[in-house]
Design an enzyme around this catalytic site. Structure first.
Site, short mmCIF file in Angstrom:
data_model
loop_
_atom_site.label_atom_id
_atom_site.label_comp_id
_atom_site.label_asym_id
_atom_site.label_seq_id
_atom_site.Cartn_x
_atom_site.Cartn_y
_atom_site.Cartn_z
N ASP A 131 0.83 -1.21 0.00
CA ASP A 131 0.00 0.00 0.00
C ASP A 131 0.87 1.26 0.00
O ASP A 131 0.35 2.36 -0.11
CB ASP A 131 -0.95 0.01 1.20
N ASP B 138 4.77 7.98 0.72
CA ASP B 138 4.51 7.70 2.13
C ASP B 138 5.79 7.68 2.97
O ASP B 138 6.34 6.62 3.30
CB ASP B 138 3.74 6.38 2.30
P1 AMP Z 1 1.18 3.56 6.80
O1 AMP Z 1 1.90 2.39 7.40
O2 AMP Z 1 1.53 4.89 7.43
O3 AMP Z 1 1.32 3.63 5.33
O4 AMP Z 1 -0.37 3.40 7.13
C1 AMP Z 1 -1.07 2.22 6.93
C2 AMP Z 1 -2.55 2.47 7.01
O5 AMP Z 1 -2.91 3.08 8.26
C3 AMP Z 1 -3.09 3.41 5.92
O6 AMP Z 1 -4.36 2.93 5.56
C4 AMP Z 1 -3.19 4.73 6.65
O7 AMP Z 1 -4.12 5.60 6.07
C5 AMP Z 1 -3.61 4.29 8.04
N1 AMP Z 1 -3.24 5.27 9.07
C6 AMP Z 1 -2.00 5.53 9.56
N2 AMP Z 1 -2.06 6.50 10.50
C7 AMP Z 1 -3.36 6.87 10.62
C8 AMP Z 1 -4.07 7.84 11.41
N3 AMP Z 1 -3.46 8.62 12.29
N4 AMP Z 1 -5.40 7.92 11.24
C9 AMP Z 1 -6.04 7.15 10.36
N5 AMP Z 1 -5.45 6.23 9.59
C10 AMP Z 1 -4.12 6.09 9.71
MG MG Z 2 0.72 4.31 3.73
#
Ligand code: AMP
Ligand code: MG
Length: 520
Positions: A272, A282
């Protein structure tokens, strides 16, 4: 002021506006509005991105700009949405993920004719926020804002950043996952890219057996972003989807080769977090290599397996592409062209890695005979704990007629390590000098070429910590200064020597500098 459009929203099936209640979504996105914040304040903006978008710099300084890019005000034409995607996290299928805190406001057609999406990160809850709050803290926003711009100036394909805005809100985070949550200042970055579509956007409909939706997304992606693969008016067929996959493989290979060239460790290469345009996307618990260590990862969440360690990034990218291949199989039907695409990844990566390595070493081209020289160099750099960035800049400075390993002294972190590898380094240097002399290139030209491939200034993790601590205390000057230094990463800048220095001892095992969690 710019005109905003929404080609993605008008072309693709999504959900109508229905609020941020968490749910399973069967379209490609959900319309959702940013949640207003109490006191938007512009901390920094990128002059290059302002120019790219054709925005008036005077507008950037207004309260309207801060309100818009904090999510408090929409401009005509904006139709905000969050994308729906799944993904493989740390090797396991995780189901629906989606933009849990990212909301795209709309697209801008730039003066040069490209289309760019403007996306807020940290703009409040969406249907994909799961148990989290949809917000982002200042420290992680500073890291994403500065690093994505720094990567662009290094010549690495990446999403960009328009603005960094303090929200005036507190966000609670358990930074160390130790049950001691703290309130931190909140912020919002406006990210900019032609598209934020990820491998996971394809994986989700594929995992649900929804080939029709998968096809709609693939056709849109090809028409918008890979139009060269399609003759006018033609409909994509199995061959087009295979060519598309092959091109994604090539772009991904180029980007990863750049990461290895500059010493960037992404930290969370889940599918993702893999861009369908091959962009670096990201910026979370990423880090920069100080002392050369292929086994290093900045991500404490990955400390056990080190799946996303520096030296493993090319093979992880390959694995991620196999997931994308699996998702596209219903469209391509035959597996053979997907295997060809994966082979194309390997060849493209090797080809670029060779070219980049040759440039780093100041050689015209590498030959198979150079393999021992390269292997020995990597072994010495790792065993000697030598700073990767400083080493290559110093290497450019050697006199091939009288090579002197003393030029590397400032690149060592530890006197014992230096003593242990010094004899090997001297032997290596002599062999390298002979190799360079054999090419008979002009030494000044060689030095110029090397310095154009080996950055002097990279966004070392401890520099981020310094800027974050200052900004948290209300002083934004560290952010501005870093953004300014990193705009010219290959050029020595008078008075800014400290930004090119090796990591200080205090930062070696410091949270936020050498260890980062996903808490952001
Ligand atoms: P990441 O590992 O940062 O790419 O995030 C993985 C998933 O978690 C993605 O679907 C992000 O949108 C979600 N996510 C991460 N941090 C938050 C947050 N503070 N609020 C809502 N969703 C989050
Ligand atoms: Mg992400």
């Amino acid at each position: 002021m710019a005109t905003f459009e929404n080609v993605l929203v008008s072309a693709l099936p999504g959900e109508p506006l229905a609020g941020p209640e968490r749910r399973q979504v069967y379209g490609l996105y959900s319309r959702v509005l940013p949640t207003p914040v109490p006191a938007p304040r512009l901390i920094a903006s990128s002059p290059e991105v302002v120019a790219l978008l054709g925005f008036d710099p005077a507008w950037v300084a207004t309260s309207e700009f801060a309100a818009v890019f904090a999510g408090n005000q929409l401009l005509p034409g904006m139709d905000p949405y969050s994308a729906n995607y799944g993904g493989h996290q740390f090797g396991n299928w995780a189901g629906q993920l989606g933009d849990g805190r990212a909301i795209t406001l709309g697209e801008v057609v730039t003066p040069s004719g490209s289309r760019q999406e403007l996306q807020l990160k940290g703009a409040g809850p969406t249907p994909y926020s799961r148990t989290a709050d949809g917000r982002a803290v200042l420290r992680s926003s500073i890291r994403e804002f500065i690093c994505s711009e720094a990567m662009h100036h290094l010549g690495v394909p990446t999403t960009r950043a328009l603005s960094l805005i303090a929200t005036g809100d507190a966000v609670v985070r358990d930074m160390f996952y130790d049950g001691r949550p703290e309130a931190e200042p909140g912020a919002i970055v406006c990210r900019v890219a032609p598209s934020f579509i990820r491998f996971g956007n394809f994986e989700l409909p594929a995992s649900r057996g929804d080939t029709a939706l998968l096809r709609v997304l693939a056709d849109f992606t090809i028409r918008q972003f890979y139009p060269e693969l399609l003759a006018d008016e033609a409909s994509p067929d199995a061959g087009t989807y295979a060519a598309f996959f092959r091109e994604v493989c090539a772009r991904t290979a180029v980007t990863i080769a750049h990461w290895q060239r500059v010493g960037f460790v992404h930290g969370v290469m889940n599918t993702d977090n893999m861009s369908i345009l091959g962009l670096t996307i990201d910026y979370g618990p990423y880090g920069w290599i100080d002392n050369f260590d292929p086994d290093w990862t900045p991500n404490t969440t990955d400390a056990g397996n080190r799946r996303y360690r520096f030296g493993q990034q090319p093979s992880i990218a390959y694995w991620n592409l196999t997931r994308l291949a699996g998702a596209l199989l219903p469209l391509v039907v035959d597996e053979a062209p997907l295997h060809d695409g994966l082979e194309h990844f390997v060849r493209t990566y090797q080809d670029h890695d060779r070219r980049f390595t040759a440039a780093k070493l100041g050689l015209e081209a590498l030959t198979d005979d150079d393999a021992p020289l390269l292997l020995e160099l990597r072994a010495i750099l790792a065993e000697g704990e030598i700073d990767m960035t400083l080493f290559y800049r110093a290497l450019a400075g050697i006199d091939a007629a009288r090579p002197d390993a003393g030029v590397f002294d400032a690149a060592f972190y530890d006197a014992d390590r230096r003593a242990a590898v010094l004899a090997r380094l001297e032997t290596w240097l002599a062999a390298y000098a002979a190799r360079v002399t054999g090419e008979a290139a002009d030494p000044t030209e060689r030095r110029t070429r090397m310095n154009a491939s080996n950055p002097l200034y990279v966004f070392r993790n401890y520099l981020a910590v310094e800027a974050i601590e200052k900004a948290t205390a209300g002083d934004d000057s560290g952010v501005h200064e870093l953004l300014s230094v990193l705009r010219r990463p290959y050029t020595p800048q008078a008075g800014r020597e400290r930004y090119a220095a090796r990591r200080p001892d205090w930062a070696r095992n410091r949270a936020g500098a050498s260890m980062l969690s996903c808490s952001s």
